[in-house]
Design an enzyme around this catalytic site. Sequence first.
Site, PDB file in Angstrom:
ATOM      1  CG  HIS A   1      -2.875 -38.135  13.840  1.00 46.57           C
ATOM      2  ND1 HIS A   1      -2.754 -39.427  14.298  1.00 46.57           N
ATOM      3  CD2 HIS A   1      -4.019 -38.104  13.119  1.00 46.57           C
ATOM      4  CE1 HIS A   1      -3.758 -40.156  13.864  1.00 46.57           C
ATOM      5  NE2 HIS A   1      -4.552 -39.371  13.145  1.00 46.57           N
TER       6      HIS A   1
ATOM      7  CE  LYS B   1      -3.423  -0.031   2.841  1.00 40.71           C
ATOM      8  NZ  LYS B   1      -4.209   0.071   4.096  1.00 40.71           N
TER       9      LYS B   1
ATOM     10  N   GLY C   1      -4.623  -3.967   5.803  1.00 40.98           N
ATOM     11  CA  GLY C   1      -4.005  -5.082   5.091  1.00 40.98           C
ATOM     12  C   GLY C   1      -4.658  -6.421   5.373  1.00 40.98           C
ATOM     13  NE  ARG C   2      -6.135  -6.190  11.656  1.00 39.51           N
ATOM     14  CZ  ARG C   2      -5.591  -4.984  11.746  1.00 39.51           C
ATOM     15  NH1 ARG C   2      -4.540  -4.667  10.995  1.00 39.51           N
ATOM     16  NH2 ARG C   2      -6.086  -4.071  12.584  1.00 39.51           N
TER      17      ARG C   2
ATOM     18  CD  GLU D   1       9.333  -7.036   6.226  1.00 41.75           C
ATOM     19  OE1 GLU D   1       9.254  -7.266   7.433  1.00 41.75           O
ATOM     20  OE2 GLU D   1       8.826  -6.016   5.684  1.00 41.75           O
TER      21      GLU D   1
ATOM     22  CD  GLU E   1      -1.564  -6.850  11.816  1.00 44.93           C
ATOM     23  OE1 GLU E   1      -0.396  -7.282  11.750  1.00 44.93           O
ATOM     24  OE2 GLU E   1      -2.210  -6.518  10.807  1.00 44.93           O
TER      25      GLU E   1
ATOM     26  CE  LYS F   1       6.363  -3.410   9.547  1.00 42.94           C
ATOM     27  NZ  LYS F   1       5.312  -2.816   8.697  1.00 42.94           N
TER      28      LYS F   1
END
Length: 523
Positions: A384, A209, A266-267, A215, A353, A499
């Site tokens: 399992h 954005k 974002g999420r 990253e 978040e 960050k």
Amino acid sequence: MINWNNFDTLNSYKKMLSLKNAIKLSDVLDTGRIASYAMPMAGGLTYNYAAKQVNEQILSILQEVAEEQQLADKYKALLEGEIINTGEGRKVLHQLARGQHGADVIYSGRNMREFYVEQQGRVAEFAGKVHSGKITGTRGDTFTTVVQIGIGGSDLGPRALYLALEQWARKNGRKRMDARFISNVDPDDASAVVSGLDLPKTLFILVSKSGTTQETLANELFVKEFLKKSGLDPAKHMIAVTSETSPLANNPGYLTSFYMDDFIGGRFSSSSAVGGAVLSLAFGPDVFSEFLSGAAAADAAALEKDIRKNPALLDALIGVYERNALGYPSTAILPYSQALSRFPAHLQQADMESNGKQVNRRGEPVNYETGPVIFGEPGTNGQHSFFQLLHQGTDIIPLQFIGFEENQGGEDIVVDGSTSQKKLCANLAAQIVAFARGQSDSNPNKNFPGERPSSLIYGKQLTPETLGVLLSHYENKIMFQGFVWNINSFDQEGVQLGKILTKKVLSHEMDPVLQAYAGFFGL
């Protein structure tokens, strides 16, 4: 008038706490309860909460919570464009990207719904040109693979949704392109993906954005080097999804750019071009449109004030009761569908978040628990793995099962008198009852205490529409819980400090403690 009050100031909060441990599942769980504690959802799904530790008295108090905390009114205000993200002074418009459920939202003279529809149309047009071969790579090759480069919400949601629909699309002749994803700044991630690609036939989507995500930009440069070494022009193999004010917008280094804005976190961005570009390229714009329709239908259902007619609201309130009255610290998301293998990881970010906050909307500390820890894994793999702790551990962890009558691919085999899909569903049904009822045994190691509450969302098959319903259900559940706790579910300051310190390490502006840890890695 809407009031933004802390949860523990409500009369209904005190009533709710007084009803702690009001029932035992082993006493009440019967066929009548299973039938009556079921609620239709959009898209033909059903939400069943018969194995939750609630009764009519508790449900009545939860209705009071919804009314006293004005949850439906707050959702309506959000839909109509009020500033709900108080931390950043922003509207919250991810639901608007998939349907108009309130008044027109105008910002700086722009109709925001029309803006989102316009971007969806631009994505659809671009995808059509890619599929028809009108847009090709450096050497004129038709693109057969799309790779999304992003992190956090730019990766988790779109990746989970792609994996959820890949098998369905293949079976139904809707698969148009393969999709891969690069997220981690660890170069092994990008290297593993890129080394397996036919680069002349690969299109990359850069999602950021701000256009400055560390990253993502590092991975972009990594990929560009691979393209250049292969004699390819990166500008003919990349598109961007970004904001209109970022350095990626209208940039000649990309085939084109699609836009989002600060009103979609974002999420929560899978309904925007962040998810729309990769899903439209992989499966076609019609599939993405079907997904949005399912989400929009669930958004509309979430406006209902009666909690027994509103699955997202009821799920949220039961979760609040479990967190604040019963003191349960975690919630497990357990889809009995391999297609939803990454859905728990997406919900982990979306929930933690959003509601992992310790101050209210005014920045004041709250004196009650907020968001739980979210984790999960598909059944039967999880059985399992960590189900031992879920069944016999010292913590009670509420469970949210998701299951479907039919698998997506259609292929199956009969073993010992039943198909694999029937075995999967049989395991799901058995686990719900085992968690709720437990088992008494004279051998303590074989004693199961039970009283492990669970809910179930189920339907015939996972499709684009039902996937949209699922996504909306959980997004709206998160929103409602944030409203109950009077926290801001739409900022994420908790990701920022790391960050900032990372930049200090890389620029060698470190205090002695930070320098000592950085020294372990030769920094």
